[in-house]
Design an enzyme around this catalytic site. Structure first.
Site, PDB file in Angstrom:
ATOM      1  N   HIS A  61       0.831  -1.223   0.000  1.00  0.00           N
ATOM      2  CA  HIS A  61       0.000   0.000   0.000  1.00  0.00           C
ATOM      3  C   HIS A  61       0.853   1.254   0.000  1.00  0.00           C
ATOM      4  O   HIS A  61       0.366   2.329  -0.267  1.00  0.00           O
ATOM      5  CB  HIS A  61      -0.879   0.033   1.261  1.00  0.00           C
ATOM      6  CG  HIS A  61      -1.792  -1.146   1.367  1.00  0.00           C
ATOM      7  ND1 HIS A  61      -2.946  -1.260   0.629  1.00  0.00           N
ATOM      8  CD2 HIS A  61      -1.701  -2.254   2.121  1.00  0.00           C
ATOM      9  CE1 HIS A  61      -3.544  -2.402   0.951  1.00  0.00           C
ATOM     10  NE2 HIS A  61      -2.818  -3.023   1.847  1.00  0.00           N
ATOM     11  N   HIS A  91       6.423   6.420   6.064  1.00  0.00           N
ATOM     12  CA  HIS A  91       5.945   6.016   4.744  1.00  0.00           C
ATOM     13  C   HIS A  91       5.310   7.229   4.072  1.00  0.00           C
ATOM     14  O   HIS A  91       5.155   8.279   4.699  1.00  0.00           O
ATOM     15  CB  HIS A  91       4.923   4.875   4.847  1.00  0.00           C
ATOM     16  CG  HIS A  91       3.711   5.285   5.606  1.00  0.00           C
ATOM     17  ND1 HIS A  91       3.612   5.164   6.986  1.00  0.00           N
ATOM     18  CD2 HIS A  91       2.564   5.878   5.207  1.00  0.00           C
ATOM     19  CE1 HIS A  91       2.454   5.633   7.379  1.00  0.00           C
ATOM     20  NE2 HIS A  91       1.802   6.087   6.327  1.00  0.00           N
ATOM     21  N   HIS A  93       2.276   8.909   1.164  1.00  0.00           N
ATOM     22  CA  HIS A  93       1.049   8.792   0.375  1.00  0.00           C
ATOM     23  C   HIS A  93       1.245   9.738  -0.806  1.00  0.00           C
ATOM     24  O   HIS A  93       1.798  10.836  -0.619  1.00  0.00           O
ATOM     25  CB  HIS A  93      -0.163   9.223   1.195  1.00  0.00           C
ATOM     26  CG  HIS A  93      -0.354   8.383   2.426  1.00  0.00           C
ATOM     27  ND1 HIS A  93      -1.236   7.323   2.464  1.00  0.00           N
ATOM     28  CD2 HIS A  93       0.249   8.425   3.638  1.00  0.00           C
ATOM     29  CE1 HIS A  93      -1.176   6.774   3.669  1.00  0.00           C
ATOM     30  NE2 HIS A  93      -0.282   7.408   4.401  1.00  0.00           N
ATOM     31  N   GLU A 103      -2.828  13.332   2.008  1.00  0.00           N
ATOM     32  CA  GLU A 103      -4.066  12.896   2.678  1.00  0.00           C
ATOM     33  C   GLU A 103      -4.755  14.100   3.298  1.00  0.00           C
ATOM     34  O   GLU A 103      -5.909  14.410   3.007  1.00  0.00           O
ATOM     35  CB  GLU A 103      -3.721  11.861   3.746  1.00  0.00           C
ATOM     36  CG  GLU A 103      -3.117  10.604   3.123  1.00  0.00           C
ATOM     37  CD  GLU A 103      -3.637   9.343   3.732  1.00  0.00           C
ATOM     38  OE1 GLU A 103      -3.179   8.998   4.823  1.00  0.00           O
ATOM     39  OE2 GLU A 103      -4.515   8.711   3.131  1.00  0.00           O
ATOM     40  N   HIS A 116       4.441  10.416   6.390  1.00  0.00           N
ATOM     41  CA  HIS A 116       3.954  10.122   7.752  1.00  0.00           C
ATOM     42  C   HIS A 116       5.059   9.452   8.551  1.00  0.00           C
ATOM     43  O   HIS A 116       5.513   8.355   8.201  1.00  0.00           O
ATOM     44  CB  HIS A 116       2.731   9.201   7.692  1.00  0.00           C
ATOM     45  CG  HIS A 116       1.508   9.903   7.222  1.00  0.00           C
ATOM     46  ND1 HIS A 116       0.387   9.219   6.746  1.00  0.00           N
ATOM     47  CD2 HIS A 116       1.207  11.214   7.113  1.00  0.00           C
ATOM     48  CE1 HIS A 116      -0.541  10.094   6.403  1.00  0.00           C
ATOM     49  NE2 HIS A 116      -0.066  11.317   6.618  1.00  0.00           N
ATOM     50  N   THR A 175      -5.466   6.177   8.504  1.00  0.00           N
ATOM     51  CA  THR A 175      -6.211   6.595   7.312  1.00  0.00           C
ATOM     52  C   THR A 175      -6.490   5.439   6.358  1.00  0.00           C
ATOM     53  O   THR A 175      -6.968   5.645   5.254  1.00  0.00           O
ATOM     54  CB  THR A 175      -5.435   7.680   6.539  1.00  0.00           C
ATOM     55  OG1 THR A 175      -4.182   7.106   6.113  1.00  0.00           O
ATOM     56  CG2 THR A 175      -5.187   8.888   7.401  1.00  0.00           C
ATOM     57  N   THR A 176      -6.154   4.199   6.827  1.00  0.00           N
ATOM     58  CA  THR A 176      -6.609   3.043   6.058  1.00  0.00           C
ATOM     59  C   THR A 176      -7.146   2.037   7.064  1.00  0.00           C
ATOM     60  O   THR A 176      -6.846   2.137   8.263  1.00  0.00           O
ATOM     61  CB  THR A 176      -5.463   2.329   5.297  1.00  0.00           C
ATOM     62  OG1 THR A 176      -4.644   1.625   6.249  1.00  0.00           O
ATOM     63  CG2 THR A 176      -4.608   3.302   4.520  1.00  0.00           C
TER      64      THR A 176
HETATM   65  C1  LIG Z   1       3.471   1.740   7.109  1.00  0.00           C
HETATM   66  C2  LIG Z   1       2.025   1.882   7.382  1.00  0.00           C
HETATM   67  C3  LIG Z   1       1.131   1.663   6.348  1.00  0.00           C
HETATM   68  C4  LIG Z   1      -0.217   1.792   6.624  1.00  0.00           C
HETATM   69  C5  LIG Z   1      -1.194   1.602   5.529  1.00  0.00           C
HETATM   70  C6  LIG Z   1      -0.833   2.443   4.316  1.00  0.00           C
HETATM   71  C7  LIG Z   1      -1.301   0.133   5.193  1.00  0.00           C
HETATM   72  N1  LIG Z   1      -0.655   2.102   7.872  1.00  0.00           N
HETATM   73  C8  LIG Z   1      -2.058   2.063   8.186  1.00  0.00           C
HETATM   74  C9  LIG Z   1      -2.834   3.307   7.966  1.00  0.00           C
HETATM   75  C10 LIG Z   1      -2.231   4.627   7.894  1.00  0.00           C
HETATM   76  C11 LIG Z   1      -1.204   4.995   7.133  1.00  0.00           C
HETATM   77  N2  LIG Z   1      -1.052   6.336   7.336  1.00  0.00           N
HETATM   78  C12 LIG Z   1      -1.948   6.728   8.207  1.00  0.00           C
HETATM   79  N3  LIG Z   1      -2.674   5.692   8.550  1.00  0.00           N
HETATM   80  C13 LIG Z   1       0.216   2.345   8.871  1.00  0.00           C
HETATM   81  C14 LIG Z   1      -0.284   2.738  10.206  1.00  0.00           C
HETATM   82  C15 LIG Z   1       0.099   1.682  11.239  1.00  0.00           C
HETATM   83  C16 LIG Z   1       0.203   4.126  10.588  1.00  0.00           C
HETATM   84  C17 LIG Z   1       1.592   2.237   8.642  1.00  0.00           C
HETATM   85 ZN   LIG Z   2       0.234   7.294   6.312  1.00  0.00          ZN
END
Ligand SMILES: Cc1cc(C(C)C)[n+](CCc2cnc[nH]2)c(C(C)C)c1
Ligand SMILES: [Zn+2]
Length: 237
Positions: A61, A91, A93, A103, A116, A175-176
């Protein structure tokens, strides 16, 4: 089970994750004029000097850089936070082209991408997973990236920061899916510059579809802004 496409995108996530319609969902559209300046909000302090990156991966993702989080060597504290939060990973977006991709938006304005930096409350919780489901479990530092002619040199979070650490902060969520309402968001006001070349590198990353052979282009991996539902967005000085 979830994605950013027509059949599995953000508008359908509530079917498997009802909290998608919760009271503290992210991202949001930030309106600087209505953000209340809170003089009690101190500066955020970032201690990334000893940060030890472990790997960089495409988690299907996003592109993720993971950090060693067995001690408090890399933490964020201060600002709206009651204690230090440990850096776990960062990571991005981004969008398929042009300036859509972030986002959070500022008065409807999107940036090309959003970085982020994800931190967790290791003072109160044993593991990242446990913290990710707690209302004060995570602190995510959001940094806008806007296309420009300059390049950014490396993925060291220290050199990825803009000159000013002025920020907006509000209580939100992942956010996911699973969209846990566990994030204290700290969004820096000043974007950093990233070149179109770097942006195109993100866009060339592929992410796997349901079937391995279905190589889809990894782009537009951002959720649209969500209702504020009475939340206050505070602004540092
Ligand atoms: C590396 C990472 C990736 C993701 C999603 C994009 C699957 N996510 C879930 C959702 C999210 C990504 N950015 C904000 N929320 C997280 C959370 C645990 C912060 C970390
Ligand atoms: Zn993120």
């Amino acid at each position: 089970d979830w994605g950013y496409g027509v059949e599995d995108g953000p508008s359908l996530w509530h079917q498997n994750y009802p909290i998608a319609k919760g009271s503290r969902q992210s991202p949001i559209d930030i309106l600087p004029q209505t953000a209340s300046h809170d003089p009690s909000l101190g500066p955020i302090a970032l201690k990334y000097d000893q940060c030890t990156s472990i790997n960089i991966a495409n988690n299907g993702h996003s592109v993720v850089v993971e950090f060693e989080d067995s001690d408090d060597r890399s933490v964020i504290q201060g600002g709206p936070l009651d204690n230090p939060y440990r850096l776990k990973q960062f990571h991005f977006h981004w969008g398929g082209k042009g300036c859509r991709g972030s986002e959070h938006t500022v008065e409807g304005h999107s940036y090309a991408s959003e970085l982020h930096l994800v931190h967790w409350n290791a003072v109160k919780y044993e593991t990242f997973g446990e913290a990710a489901t707690a209302p004060d479990g995570l602190a995510v530092l959001g940094i806008f990236l806007e296309g420009s002619v300059t390049d950014f040199k490396s993925f060291n979070p220290k050199c990825l920061l803009p000159s000013s650490l002025h920020y907006w902060t509000y209580l939100g969520s992942l956010t996911t899916p699973p969209l846990h309402e566990s994030v204290t968001w700290i969004v820096l006001k000043e974007p950093i510059a990233v070149s179109e070349k770097q942006m195109s590198k993100f866009r060339m990353l592929l992410f796997t579809g349901e079937e391995e052979d279905q190589r889809m282009r990894m782009e537009n991996n951002f959720r649209p802004p969500q209702p504020l539902k009475g939340r206050k967005v505070r602004s540092s000085n």
